[in-house]
Design a protein around this motif. Structure first.
Motif, PDB file in Angstrom:
ATOM      1  N   PRO A 252     -87.540  56.492  11.759  1.00  0.00           N
ATOM      2  CA  PRO A 252     -87.192  54.755  10.690  1.00  0.00           C
ATOM      3  C   PRO A 252     -85.382  55.151  11.120  1.00  0.00           C
ATOM      4  O   PRO A 252     -84.936  55.854  12.234  1.00  0.00           O
ATOM      5  N   ILE A 253     -84.663  53.585  10.975  1.00  0.00           N
ATOM      6  CA  ILE A 253     -83.755  53.414  11.150  1.00  0.00           C
ATOM      7  C   ILE A 253     -82.572  54.678  10.830  1.00  0.00           C
ATOM      8  O   ILE A 253     -81.618  55.154  11.882  1.00  0.00           O
ATOM      9  N   ALA A 254     -82.605  55.407   9.537  1.00  0.00           N
ATOM     10  CA  ALA A 254     -81.452  55.687   9.169  1.00  0.00           C
ATOM     11  C   ALA A 254     -81.657  56.942   9.908  1.00  0.00           C
ATOM     12  O   ALA A 254     -80.054  57.415  10.094  1.00  0.00           O
ATOM     13  N   LYS A 255     -82.713  57.406  10.547  1.00  0.00           N
ATOM     14  CA  LYS A 255     -82.101  58.758  11.617  1.00  0.00           C
ATOM     15  C   LYS A 255     -82.128  58.629  12.380  1.00  0.00           C
ATOM     16  O   LYS A 255     -81.029  59.712  13.334  1.00  0.00           O
ATOM     17  N   ILE A 256     -82.571  57.225  13.087  1.00  0.00           N
ATOM     18  CA  ILE A 256     -82.287  56.732  15.057  1.00  0.00           C
ATOM     19  C   ILE A 256     -80.173  56.791  14.462  1.00  0.00           C
ATOM     20  O   ILE A 256     -79.906  57.851  15.552  1.00  0.00           O
ATOM     21  N   ILE A 257     -79.787  56.025  13.986  1.00  0.00           N
ATOM     22  CA  ILE A 257     -77.892  56.364  13.358  1.00  0.00           C
ATOM     23  C   ILE A 257     -77.741  57.727  13.304  1.00  0.00           C
ATOM     24  O   ILE A 257     -76.728  57.536  14.451  1.00  0.00           O
ATOM     25  N   ASN A 258     -77.956  58.316  13.221  1.00  0.00           N
ATOM     26  CA  ASN A 258     -77.477  59.891  12.821  1.00  0.00           C
ATOM     27  C   ASN A 258     -77.949  60.705  13.416  1.00  0.00           C
ATOM     28  O   ASN A 258     -77.024  61.398  14.692  1.00  0.00           O
ATOM     29  N   MET A 259     -79.410  60.332  14.722  1.00  0.00           N
ATOM     30  CA  MET A 259     -79.651  60.883  16.124  1.00  0.00           C
ATOM     31  C   MET A 259     -77.800  60.393  16.985  1.00  0.00           C
ATOM     32  O   MET A 259     -77.354  61.543  18.075  1.00  0.00           O
ATOM     33  N   ILE A 260     -77.953  59.185  17.160  1.00  0.00           N
ATOM     34  CA  ILE A 260     -76.978  58.634  18.254  1.00  0.00           C
ATOM     35  C   ILE A 260     -75.609  59.268  17.903  1.00  0.00           C
ATOM     36  O   ILE A 260     -74.543  59.203  18.690  1.00  0.00           O
ATOM     37  N   LEU A 261     -74.914  59.167  16.708  1.00  0.00           N
ATOM     38  CA  LEU A 261     -74.349  60.039  16.093  1.00  0.00           C
ATOM     39  C   LEU A 261     -73.530  61.046  16.210  1.00  0.00           C
ATOM     40  O   LEU A 261     -72.556  61.726  15.986  1.00  0.00           O
ATOM     41  N   GLY A 262     -75.217  61.875  16.816  1.00  0.00           N
ATOM     42  CA  GLY A 262     -75.067  63.782  16.973  1.00  0.00           C
ATOM     43  C   GLY A 262     -74.829  63.954  15.818  1.00  0.00           C
ATOM     44  O   GLY A 262     -74.507  65.537  15.578  1.00  0.00           O
ATOM     45  N   SER A 263     -75.057  63.396  14.162  1.00  0.00           N
ATOM     46  CA  SER A 263     -75.035  63.850  13.129  1.00  0.00           C
ATOM     47  C   SER A 263     -76.128  64.677  12.590  1.00  0.00           C
ATOM     48  O   SER A 263     -76.695  65.507  11.564  1.00  0.00           O
ATOM     49  N   GLU A 264     -77.327  64.326  13.733  1.00  0.00           N
ATOM     50  CA  GLU A 264     -78.478  65.165  12.716  1.00  0.00           C
ATOM     51  C   GLU A 264     -79.240  65.665  14.501  1.00  0.00           C
ATOM     52  O   GLU A 264     -79.006  65.358  15.357  1.00  0.00           O
ATOM     53  N   ASN A 265     -79.528  66.529  14.879  1.00  0.00           N
ATOM     54  CA  ASN A 265     -80.708  67.085  16.055  1.00  0.00           C
ATOM     55  C   ASN A 265     -81.861  66.122  16.278  1.00  0.00           C
ATOM     56  O   ASN A 265     -82.360  65.517  15.682  1.00  0.00           O
ATOM     57  N   ILE A 266     -82.023  66.065  17.248  1.00  0.00           N
ATOM     58  CA  ILE A 266     -82.920  65.221  18.002  1.00  0.00           C
ATOM     59  C   ILE A 266     -84.316  66.064  18.368  1.00  0.00           C
ATOM     60  O   ILE A 266     -84.175  67.147  19.138  1.00  0.00           O
ATOM     61  N   ASP A 267     -85.047  66.155  16.726  1.00  0.00           N
ATOM     62  CA  ASP A 267     -86.126  67.049  16.390  1.00  0.00           C
ATOM     63  C   ASP A 267     -87.095  66.330  16.631  1.00  0.00           C
ATOM     64  O   ASP A 267     -88.244  67.233  16.314  1.00  0.00           O
TER      65      ASP A 267
END
Length: 275
Positions: A252-267
């Protein structure tokens, strides 16, 4: 200054429905990354026209949509090579802001809106190169419990997700696929990605990074080379996840934003198979 979009008159229902859809959706959307609707004109009049050797009265519609004027035109004009004619900081900000606009459509209004034709030509840039999503003529309201099936008669080849192209299935994941292609295009200057270029994901990422390293080394901000390359790699990985041919594996887009910002691992898995 405003921009005026004119819908060509037609006896077919398509332009009428697209115009109404665009007005309805723009009226409910208030976000810095979505083009602002200033107003509209919708007028019908009867004209006497010749038809099959006789004269008949027919309705003729005039449909004008008034939008905020964005001086830098559409994003597609800047996509020429791996640097897109823009420095990396600008490219990164454009990617983030497009994601924020899409987040508003999918997650921040009562009834989510699926754009259906997200592409660089439908992303306008203001004086400071802030992107704004436009052209909602194809868009659909969407219920979270709903999957729409329709004839795949709208959209742009090269950006359409496989489930829509081959089965007419509409979900928010269709916009996510579009977003992935746009990210690839901003970073590399073209719409190719491993599924259609015949390369592995690792080779694709390394090839794009090498081109950007050469660009960054020539820039005055050379001291941020490694940090920028890390951002570039992360964005490419996110883009590849978004174009997974299996829509259930697109985040989902919320997870995409977090991954782009580096606040969530690309899993998420990056698909290596051809779409």
């Amino acid at each position: 200054m405003i921009a005026v979009k004119k819908t060509v008159s037609s006896l077919l229902p398509g332009p009428h429905k697209q115009f109404e859809s665009e007005v309805y959706h723009l009226m409910m959307l208030k976000h810095p990354n979505i083009v602002r609707c200033v107003g509209y004109c919708y007028e019908t009049r009867n004209e006497c026209l010749e038809y099959n050797g006789s004269y008949v009265f027919a309705e003729k519609a005039e449909r004008l949509l008034c939008l905020e004027y964005l001086s830098n035109g559409s994003l597609d004009k800047y996509l020429s090579d791996e640097s897109s004619g823009l420095d990396w900081s600008t490219c990164y900000n454009i990617i983030k802001e497009i994601c924020h606009g899409l987040s508003h459509l999918h997650e921040q209004i009562d009834k989510p809106i699926i754009h259906l034709d997200l592409k660089p030509a439908n992303i306008l840039l203001d004086d400071t190169l802030v992107p704004k999503i436009t052209d909602f003529g194809m868009s659909r309201l969407f219920s979270q419990q709903q999957t729409i099936c329709t004839s795949p008669c709208v959209g742009t080849f090269g950006y359409m997700a496989p489930e829509f192209l081959h089965g007419g299935i509409i979900t928010p994941k269709l916009d996510i696929f579009n977003l992935g292609v746009i990210i690839m295009e901003i970073i590399t200057g073209h719409r190719d990605y491993p599924s259609i270029s015949g390369t592995t994901s690792d080779d694709f990422i390394e090839h794009a990074l090498e081109k950007w390293r050469n660009v960054l080394k020539r820039s005055p901000r050379y001291e941020s080379l490694e940090a920028d390359c890390h951002q570039i790699k992360r964005c490419i990985q996110v883009g590849l996840i978004c174009v997974n041919p299996d829509r259930t594996k697109r985040p989902p887009i919320a997870k995409i934003i977090n991954m782009i910002l580096g606040s969530e691992n690309i899993d998420c898995n990056i698909n290596e198979e051809a779409a």
